[in-house]
Write an enzyme that holds these catalytic residues in place. Structure first.
Site, PDB file in Angstrom:
ATOM      1  N   TYR A   7      12.121  -0.702  -4.036  1.00  0.00           N
ATOM      2  CA  TYR A   7      11.789   0.693  -4.282  1.00  0.00           C
ATOM      3  C   TYR A   7      13.009   1.431  -4.809  1.00  0.00           C
ATOM      4  O   TYR A   7      14.160   1.023  -4.581  1.00  0.00           O
ATOM      5  CB  TYR A   7      11.337   1.392  -2.998  1.00  0.00           C
ATOM      6  CG  TYR A   7       9.932   1.094  -2.555  1.00  0.00           C
ATOM      7  CD1 TYR A   7       8.874   1.960  -2.873  1.00  0.00           C
ATOM      8  CD2 TYR A   7       9.639  -0.033  -1.801  1.00  0.00           C
ATOM      9  CE1 TYR A   7       7.583   1.708  -2.451  1.00  0.00           C
ATOM     10  CE2 TYR A   7       8.340  -0.304  -1.374  1.00  0.00           C
ATOM     11  CZ  TYR A   7       7.323   0.570  -1.702  1.00  0.00           C
ATOM     12  OH  TYR A   7       6.040   0.317  -1.296  1.00  0.00           O
ATOM     13  N   ARG A  34       0.847  -1.199   0.000  1.00  0.00           N
ATOM     14  CA  ARG A  34       0.000   0.000   0.000  1.00  0.00           C
ATOM     15  C   ARG A  34       0.879   1.245   0.000  1.00  0.00           C
ATOM     16  O   ARG A  34       1.498   1.578   1.006  1.00  0.00           O
ATOM     17  CB  ARG A  34      -0.900   0.015   1.238  1.00  0.00           C
ATOM     18  CG  ARG A  34      -1.985  -1.037   1.236  1.00  0.00           C
ATOM     19  CD  ARG A  34      -2.931  -0.788   2.397  1.00  0.00           C
ATOM     20  NE  ARG A  34      -4.045  -1.719   2.383  1.00  0.00           N
ATOM     21  CZ  ARG A  34      -5.119  -1.596   3.164  1.00  0.00           C
ATOM     22  NH1 ARG A  34      -5.189  -0.583   4.029  1.00  0.00           N
ATOM     23  NH2 ARG A  34      -6.100  -2.473   3.097  1.00  0.00           N
ATOM     24  N   ASP A  56       1.777   5.268  -0.106  1.00  0.00           N
ATOM     25  CA  ASP A  56       1.207   6.483   0.464  1.00  0.00           C
ATOM     26  C   ASP A  56       0.845   7.490  -0.620  1.00  0.00           C
ATOM     27  O   ASP A  56       1.225   7.344  -1.785  1.00  0.00           O
ATOM     28  CB  ASP A  56       2.209   7.136   1.431  1.00  0.00           C
ATOM     29  CG  ASP A  56       2.419   6.326   2.697  1.00  0.00           C
ATOM     30  OD1 ASP A  56       1.529   5.523   3.052  1.00  0.00           O
ATOM     31  OD2 ASP A  56       3.474   6.497   3.330  1.00  0.00           O
ATOM     32  N   ARG A  63      11.170   6.296   3.213  1.00  0.00           N
ATOM     33  CA  ARG A  63      11.394   7.747   3.200  1.00  0.00           C
ATOM     34  C   ARG A  63      12.152   8.216   4.440  1.00  0.00           C
ATOM     35  O   ARG A  63      12.874   9.213   4.396  1.00  0.00           O
ATOM     36  CB  ARG A  63      10.065   8.478   3.057  1.00  0.00           C
ATOM     37  CG  ARG A  63       9.470   8.307   1.664  1.00  0.00           C
ATOM     38  CD  ARG A  63       8.354   9.279   1.408  1.00  0.00           C
ATOM     39  NE  ARG A  63       7.113   8.921   2.067  1.00  0.00           N
ATOM     40  CZ  ARG A  63       6.247   9.792   2.566  1.00  0.00           C
ATOM     41  NH1 ARG A  63       6.508  11.090   2.531  1.00  0.00           N
ATOM     42  NH2 ARG A  63       5.124   9.385   3.114  1.00  0.00           N
TER      43      ARG A  63
END
Length: 285
Positions: free
Chosen positions: A124, A61, A63, A212
């Protein structure tokens, strides 16, 4: 905990990508905000002329503002509906979906497949430029501008302390009842030919804000505001550190999700549902 598909249904895997800038994340929101899940479920309902919404399960999921190039989801569809639409479903979705989300592949999933729990890793990329002139306007929606020169060698040296299985509580937004133990497999920075710095971040799974936050910590090392050993010390402290900056979402893209061989899918799904603990920890509750 079973991944058995209900009688009369077939599990379908969808491979997809999206530009996250105008979405309030992947998951549907109670307030009706625009989401990736909502757009795809609405499109599926429309092109198959279904009276009900068939809910998607996703590998990760993302953001609000985060992009995806290699996202994976599954949906359980009635056998009759799947047989009627399977040959033309991909093209019909292309005609119905907005331009910032695309489904590239639709196929019947192998037995035991669960887009979320069968995954063995997610990869990522985070992209940032330290060019004093700023970000190339054509890349502005996918690259962060950092207004200090960055040293990728220092950032890579700092990243070594973060690789492996750890409790990443210091780098995650805690969710009630969820573990923050993860196995970080790759965290590496490279400067591309165009000057953009690209981080590859690969783990078995990620907790909320983890990528992040890790990037934010390493940027502080790269620009000289923190020493090389600081990210490792933050990790060892085991508590959320206000000095760790969660960088903006637009530089982050989910690039790829990995799955085991078909015969191992069900076992992986069962394993992934077990709450983990580090060796020597109590592991309860």
């Amino acid at each position: 905990m079973s991944d058995e598909v209900q009688d009369g249904f077939v599990r379908v895997r969808l491979d997809l990508s999206y530009d996250g800038r105008d979405f309030s994340g992947w998951a549907k929101q109670a307030q009706g905000q625009r989401t990736v899940q909502g757009e795809i479920e609405d499109a599926l309902r429309t092109v198959t002329r279904s009276k009900e919404t068939h809910e998607l399960t996703v590998a990760g999921r993302t953001d609000a503002g985060v992009h995806a190039r290699g996202q994976v989801a599954h949906v359980d569809l009635p056998v009759g509906l799947w047989e009627e639409h399977r040959e033309k479903l991909l093209r019909r979705l292309a005609g119905r979906l907005p331009h910032d989300v695309r489904v590239w592949r639709v196929a019947e999933a192998p037995a035991g497949f669960n887009a979320r729990f069968s995954a063995i890793w997610r990869r990522y990329a985070y992209r940032v430029t330290d060019d004093p002139g700023g970000v190339d306007p054509l890349l502005r929606g996918h690259v962060l501008w950092h207004d200090w020169p960055l040293d990728p060698d220092a950032m890579n040296e700092a990243a070594t302390a973060l690789i492996g299985e750890h409790d990443f509580a210091a780098y995650c937004k805690k969710r009630e009842g969820a573990t923050t133990i993860r196995t970080l497999q790759v965290l590496r920075w490279e400067r591309r030919d165009d000057g953009v710095l690209e981080a590859t971040v690969k783990a078995d799974a990620f907790c909320h804000n983890m990528v992040r936050s890790l990037v934010g910590a390493l940027l502080f090392v790269g620009d000289g505001h923190r020493p090389v050993d600081w990210p490792g010390k933050v990790l060892a402290a085991g508590v959320r550190d206000s000095a760790v900056h969660v960088v903006r979402p637009h530089g982050l893209t989910l690039e790829e999700v990995g799955y085991p061989a078909d015969e191992l899918l069900a076992a992986r799904s069962r394993e992934a549902r077990n709450k983990r603990s580090l060796p020597g920890s109590a592991g309860c509750c």
